[in-house]
Design a protein around this motif. Sequence first.
Motif, PDB file in Angstrom:
ATOM      1  N   ALA A 119      12.114  79.644 102.145  1.00  0.00           N
ATOM      2  CA  ALA A 119      12.851  80.552 101.356  1.00  0.00           C
ATOM      3  C   ALA A 119      13.003  82.387 101.620  1.00  0.00           C
ATOM      4  CB  ALA A 119      11.234  80.678 100.197  1.00  0.00           C
ATOM      5  N   ASN A 120      12.110  82.277 102.281  1.00  0.00           N
ATOM      6  CA  ASN A 120      13.121  83.986 102.427  1.00  0.00           C
ATOM      7  C   ASN A 120      13.709  83.932 103.332  1.00  0.00           C
ATOM      8  OD1 ASN A 120       9.931  84.996 101.481  1.00  0.00           O
ATOM      9  ND2 ASN A 120       8.509  84.552 103.535  1.00  0.00           N
ATOM     10  N   LEU A 121      13.638  83.252 104.579  1.00  0.00           N
ATOM     11  CA  LEU A 121      15.314  82.884 104.921  1.00  0.00           C
ATOM     12  C   LEU A 121      16.489  82.337 104.322  1.00  0.00           C
ATOM     13  CD1 LEU A 121      14.380  81.656 108.133  1.00  0.00           C
ATOM     14  CD2 LEU A 121      15.041  83.828 107.389  1.00  0.00           C
ATOM     15  N   GLY A 122      16.680  82.325 102.711  1.00  0.00           N
ATOM     16  CA  GLY A 122      17.559  81.323 101.998  1.00  0.00           C
ATOM     17  C   GLY A 122      18.346  80.298 102.656  1.00  0.00           C
ATOM     18  N   VAL A 123      17.657  79.710 103.316  1.00  0.00           N
ATOM     19  CA  VAL A 123      18.673  78.587 104.116  1.00  0.00           C
ATOM     20  C   VAL A 123      17.130  77.342 103.791  1.00  0.00           C
ATOM     21  CG1 VAL A 123      19.355  79.523 105.772  1.00  0.00           C
ATOM     22  CG2 VAL A 123      17.240  78.727 106.070  1.00  0.00           C
ATOM     23  N   ASP A 124      18.166  76.001 103.806  1.00  0.00           N
ATOM     24  CA  ASP A 124      17.131  74.900 103.819  1.00  0.00           C
ATOM     25  C   ASP A 124      16.551  74.129 104.808  1.00  0.00           C
ATOM     26  OD1 ASP A 124      20.016  74.073 105.313  1.00  0.00           O
ATOM     27  OD2 ASP A 124      20.044  72.416 103.769  1.00  0.00           O
ATOM     28  N   HIS A 125      16.951  74.701 106.080  1.00  0.00           N
ATOM     29  CA  HIS A 125      15.945  74.170 107.670  1.00  0.00           C
ATOM     30  C   HIS A 125      16.508  75.512 108.104  1.00  0.00           C
ATOM     31  CE1 HIS A 125      20.763  73.657 109.168  1.00  0.00           C
ATOM     32  NE2 HIS A 125      20.570  73.930 109.546  1.00  0.00           N
ATOM     33  N   VAL A 126      15.447  74.723 109.408  1.00  0.00           N
ATOM     34  CA  VAL A 126      15.364  76.470 110.363  1.00  0.00           C
ATOM     35  C   VAL A 126      15.797  75.389 111.803  1.00  0.00           C
ATOM     36  CG1 VAL A 126      13.726  77.828 109.090  1.00  0.00           C
ATOM     37  CG2 VAL A 126      13.053  75.631 110.806  1.00  0.00           C
ATOM     38  N   ASP A 127      16.755  75.921 112.674  1.00  0.00           N
ATOM     39  CA  ASP A 127      16.929  75.255 114.134  1.00  0.00           C
ATOM     40  C   ASP A 127      15.865  75.029 114.687  1.00  0.00           C
ATOM     41  OD1 ASP A 127      20.082  75.058 113.147  1.00  0.00           O
ATOM     42  OD2 ASP A 127      19.211  77.210 113.236  1.00  0.00           O
ATOM     43  N   ILE A 128      14.628  76.170 114.731  1.00  0.00           N
ATOM     44  CA  ILE A 128      13.713  75.801 115.756  1.00  0.00           C
ATOM     45  C   ILE A 128      12.668  76.756 115.168  1.00  0.00           C
ATOM     46  CG2 ILE A 128      12.408  76.610 117.813  1.00  0.00           C
ATOM     47  CD1 ILE A 128      15.930  77.638 119.325  1.00  0.00           C
ATOM     48  N   TYR A 129      12.003  75.551 115.562  1.00  0.00           N
ATOM     49  CA  TYR A 129       9.902  75.650 114.645  1.00  0.00           C
ATOM     50  C   TYR A 129       8.672  76.057 116.306  1.00  0.00           C
ATOM     51  CZ  TYR A 129       7.532  76.897 110.838  1.00  0.00           C
ATOM     52  OH  TYR A 129       6.128  77.089 109.673  1.00  0.00           O
ATOM     53  N   PHE A 130       8.893  77.125 115.797  1.00  0.00           N
ATOM     54  CA  PHE A 130       7.547  77.176 117.118  1.00  0.00           C
ATOM     55  C   PHE A 130       5.574  76.923 116.398  1.00  0.00           C
ATOM     56  CE2 PHE A 130      10.766  79.470 119.116  1.00  0.00           C
ATOM     57  CZ  PHE A 130      10.824  78.686 120.809  1.00  0.00           C
ATOM     58  N   PHE A 131       5.063  76.552 116.936  1.00  0.00           N
ATOM     59  CA  PHE A 131       4.060  76.077 117.734  1.00  0.00           C
ATOM     60  C   PHE A 131       3.845  77.857 118.166  1.00  0.00           C
ATOM     61  CE2 PHE A 131       4.154  71.764 117.282  1.00  0.00           C
ATOM     62  CZ  PHE A 131       2.984  71.482 116.390  1.00  0.00           C
ATOM     63  N   HIS A 132       2.965  78.950 116.843  1.00  0.00           N
ATOM     64  CA  HIS A 132       2.872  79.988 117.382  1.00  0.00           C
ATOM     65  C   HIS A 132       1.849  80.895 119.160  1.00  0.00           C
ATOM     66  CE1 HIS A 132       4.010  84.608 115.856  1.00  0.00           C
ATOM     67  NE2 HIS A 132       4.591  84.579 117.150  1.00  0.00           N
ATOM     68  N   ASN A 133       0.522  79.485 118.761  1.00  0.00           N
ATOM     69  CA  ASN A 133      -0.432  80.282 119.415  1.00  0.00           C
ATOM     70  C   ASN A 133      -0.583  78.825 119.842  1.00  0.00           C
ATOM     71  OD1 ASN A 133      -2.885  79.141 118.004  1.00  0.00           O
ATOM     72  ND2 ASN A 133      -1.549  80.668 116.890  1.00  0.00           N
ATOM     73  N   ASN A 134      -1.994  78.302 121.086  1.00  0.00           N
ATOM     74  CA  ASN A 134      -2.182  76.941 121.329  1.00  0.00           C
ATOM     75  C   ASN A 134      -3.815  76.787 121.131  1.00  0.00           C
ATOM     76  OD1 ASN A 134      -3.797  78.713 123.280  1.00  0.00           O
ATOM     77  ND2 ASN A 134      -2.779  78.445 124.850  1.00  0.00           N
ATOM     78  N   SER A 135      -4.430  78.050 119.577  1.00  0.00           N
ATOM     79  CA  SER A 135      -5.091  77.247 119.400  1.00  0.00           C
ATOM     80  C   SER A 135      -5.179  76.236 117.952  1.00  0.00           C
ATOM     81  CB  SER A 135      -5.684  78.621 118.949  1.00  0.00           C
ATOM     82  OG  SER A 135      -7.112  78.744 118.460  1.00  0.00           O
ATOM     83  N   PHE A 136      -5.658  75.187 118.670  1.00  0.00           N
ATOM     84  CA  PHE A 136      -5.508  74.316 117.260  1.00  0.00           C
ATOM     85  C   PHE A 136      -7.217  73.471 117.051  1.00  0.00           C
ATOM     86  CE2 PHE A 136      -1.684  73.575 119.244  1.00  0.00           C
ATOM     87  CZ  PHE A 136      -1.123  73.611 118.596  1.00  0.00           C
ATOM     88  N   GLY A 137      -7.994  75.178 117.031  1.00  0.00           N
ATOM     89  CA  GLY A 137      -9.328  74.290 116.199  1.00  0.00           C
ATOM     90  C   GLY A 137     -10.274  74.399 117.475  1.00  0.00           C
ATOM     91  N   ASP A 138     -11.745  73.736 117.157  1.00  0.00           N
ATOM     92  CA  ASP A 138     -12.309  73.628 117.746  1.00  0.00           C
ATOM     93  C   ASP A 138     -12.257  71.715 119.114  1.00  0.00           C
ATOM     94  OD1 ASP A 138     -14.184  75.324 118.215  1.00  0.00           O
ATOM     95  OD2 ASP A 138     -15.333  74.604 116.104  1.00  0.00           O
ATOM     96  N   ASP A 139     -12.061  71.375 120.428  1.00  0.00           N
ATOM     97  CA  ASP A 139     -11.540  70.374 120.646  1.00  0.00           C
ATOM     98  C   ASP A 139     -10.629  69.588 119.437  1.00  0.00           C
ATOM     99  OD1 ASP A 139     -14.210  69.628 121.667  1.00  0.00           O
ATOM    100  OD2 ASP A 139     -15.301  69.426 119.139  1.00  0.00           O
TER     101      ASP A 139
END
Length: 363
Positions: A119-139
Amino acid sequence: MTTTELRTLARGLTVNPVGVGCWAIGGPDTNLGLPMGWSTADDSESLRGLERALALGATLFDTADVYGHGRSERLIGRAIRAVPRDQVVLSSKVGYLTEGAEHPYEPAHMRRRLESTLANLGVDHVDIYFFHNNSFGDDDRWLDGAIEQMRAFQREGLVRAVGMRGPHRFVLDRLTVPKEQREDKQARFLDLFQRIRPDYIATRYNALTPTPPAGTESVFDFAERHGASVLINKPLAQGLLVGKYTPSAPPSFGSGDHRLRKAWFASAAIRVIDEGLRPLRERFGASTGDLARVALRFCLQRASNAAVLVGFTTEAQAEQNYQSLGEPLSDDDITFVRQVTGGVQKQLDSLGEVFLDELEAPR
């Protein structure tokens, strides 16, 4: 101006390899109780800078939901409103905003964040979507669900390619976990890479980056071996490699600026860098544009499966990023740059451990 040829990267994304890094235009901000933004940004200037970059051939724009809590994404959306969607490559990230969810990588929350990004970009898809960090919770509680959510986004056509960070430590771990108890970030990256199987790796790289130890594979070679591409951030070291700051003109930042807590911008480091870059000024020229050419070409010529992301806070800086490219560096030039900046890096290291493990905000 001498331009660079377009590059076709992973998943068939063809880009001008000088991309626009849009963290700075998010403006001053805080997250996780820390300053995470840029106090020197102005929306009107940022919009002019984005439009100027487009006019000069920019096609790749990299942002994140946390950059100004959507402010950066919205500015990009305004700038590209009249541009055909297939003429720009848009990259964004998820992983640092919670807003009511138990964890940033909770699958339902990831969907809400992506919907907000689109919605912010005004598009229907993004070309690349990143996991911004490697912290996925305990275990790694949220890892499998987050990976499946990313695949679902791809199946639905909301995301074309998936990205992840190169070896790094989660920002809060740097502040709260004693060094001797920190996990091996290289091993952690390799484990996550095998599970996520990303198309893109985001990594900090510039002329001040130490060369890998003998026998160690670079992130560029690793990516190429696995059919992935690399997005290089901080190619100008946030202005430090182009003489933006000197002992006589030290930096001054306002609240909400991540640079307030970064040792690279302390007076001692500024003196080391300013003096250390003198041989580059003597060989290539002393102007900001001369040094920008060296810094950008050094990164662009490192690997053909990569693009650089260059940020700005003014229209003039955005223009310089494209008009200073000039001719490629010779092999002798690259060797010279590496020798000079390697000496600077050693001096920075001697100032203290903080230079080896910089307390940086998410990027």
